[in-house]
Structures are given as C-alpha cells and as structure tokens.
Design an enzyme around this catalytic site. Structure first.
Site, PDB file in Angstrom:
ATOM      1  N   ASP A 109       0.876  -1.156   0.000  1.00 21.94           N
ATOM      2  CA  ASP A 109       0.000   0.000   0.000  1.00 21.94           C
ATOM      3  C   ASP A 109       0.919   1.214   0.000  1.00 21.94           C
ATOM      4  OD1 ASP A 109      -2.430   1.503   0.269  1.00 21.94           O
ATOM      5  OD2 ASP A 109      -1.964   1.749   2.396  1.00 21.94           O
TER       6      ASP A 109
ATOM      7  N   ASP B 232       0.068   5.053   1.042  1.00 21.35           N
ATOM      8  CA  ASP B 232      -0.077   5.972   2.171  1.00 21.35           C
ATOM      9  C   ASP B 232      -0.110   5.207   3.493  1.00 21.35           C
ATOM     10  OD1 ASP B 232      -0.260   8.048   0.284  1.00 21.35           O
ATOM     11  OD2 ASP B 232      -2.432   7.822   0.145  1.00 21.35           O
TER      12      ASP B 232
END
EC number: 3.1.3.-
Length: 176
Positions: free
Chosen positions: A11, A13
């Site tokens: 991922d 952020d």
C-alpha cells in the site's frame, strides 16, 4: 516448476509515505514525505529478488481533489527518489474510483489482477504489506501472506511497526 516471481505488494499511504490527515489526501509531491527507511527497505527487497508493486486506493481523484496526472507526478518523483537510493518499484496500480463503483478498489482484488496480467507472480512467495483492513482483506482474497504495518489488523499473518520491519520479516520467512 516455479511459474512466477516472489512479489511484495505495498500500500502507499501509511506504508511508504506519511499518511494525510483524516479525510484528506496527499494531493501533490510537496505533501509527500517518505516514512523512515523506506528507500533502503525497498532496495533490500529488490536485492533479494522480490518484485515490488504498489497497489493504492486514491479516492481523492474521484472526489475531484486531484487528478490522475497529479498522482502520476507523485509516483514519478517517488520513483526518482528510490532510484537515487538504488531501489525501484516494478509497478504501480491505482484505483481512482469512489467506494462501490468498481472492482479494483481494495478490498476487491482488481489491482492485484491487473498486476498479475503484467507481471509473473508466485503467490506462494508473495506478500501484501498494508496499514488498513482493506489491504489485509485484499491480500487474503488474492491468496498471499499479509503484513499489517503499525496497527493490529484482524486476519493479518504478521504485524510489524514499519516497512523496514516488514522487509526483515519477509526475508526471515524466506530463510525458513
């Protein structure tokens, strides 16, 4: 016979860069700050033969807060910084849609399926590293091991404090 390469899905952020404030988004490069040791962690994974692929929901695009070009500019700068540190990301897949309007938004696995069409992935040696339940659910649905970063997340195979610790765990698991 091995039909793919070991892969680490990340991922963005909260794993690679500092998360925006609640209900806000990283809209441009000036708001993007790498978390500690990210570049060296990605390089270690690269050096150990892992493909590194980012899978990221970017709903700010659907909300009109930024454009796809803004997201691509962030990723271009991010790749340049990684490259200066001897690291690289093999692929970046984004979902720019609002919740419930597509099949690519995590926890759905559309981004993973796109990556699998473009890259040869050995799921038995692949991981999803994320900081949200949707990341962990998507990894599980994809049939790969999951690592929760900086949070206790139900169903995660492992929990680590950072991408650095997650990379260490992945390399430790590879030695078993």
């Amino acid at each position: 016979m091995n039909k793919g390469k070991k892969t680490v899905f990340l991922d963005r952020d909260g794993v690679i860069n500092v998360q925006a404030a609640p209900y806000d988004y990283i809209r441009n490069w000036s708001q993007f700050y790498f978390l500690p040791h990210v570049e060296e962690s990605v390089k270690r994974l690269n050096d150990h033969g892992f493909q590194v692929i980012i899978v990221t929901n970017q709903r700010g695009v659907a909300r009109g807060l930024m454009t796809l070009a803004d997201v691509e500019d962030i990723h271009s700068h991010m790749q340049e910084c990684l490259k200066r540190n001897g690291a690289h990301v093999d692929g970046i897949y984004i979902c720019p849609h609002e919740e419930g309007t597509c099949h690519c938004r995590k926890p759905d696995i559309g981004l993973f399926l796109q990556a699998e069409r473009d890259f040869s992935v050995d799921k038995s040696w692949s991981y999803m590293v994320g900081d949200s339940e949707s990341d962990i659910i998507a990894g599980k649905r994809c049939g790969i091991k999951t690592i929760a970063v900086n949070k206790e997340l139900l169903g995660a195979d492992f929990r680590c404090e950072s991408l650095k610790e997650a990379a260490n765990k992945i390399l430790e698991e590879e030695q078993k």
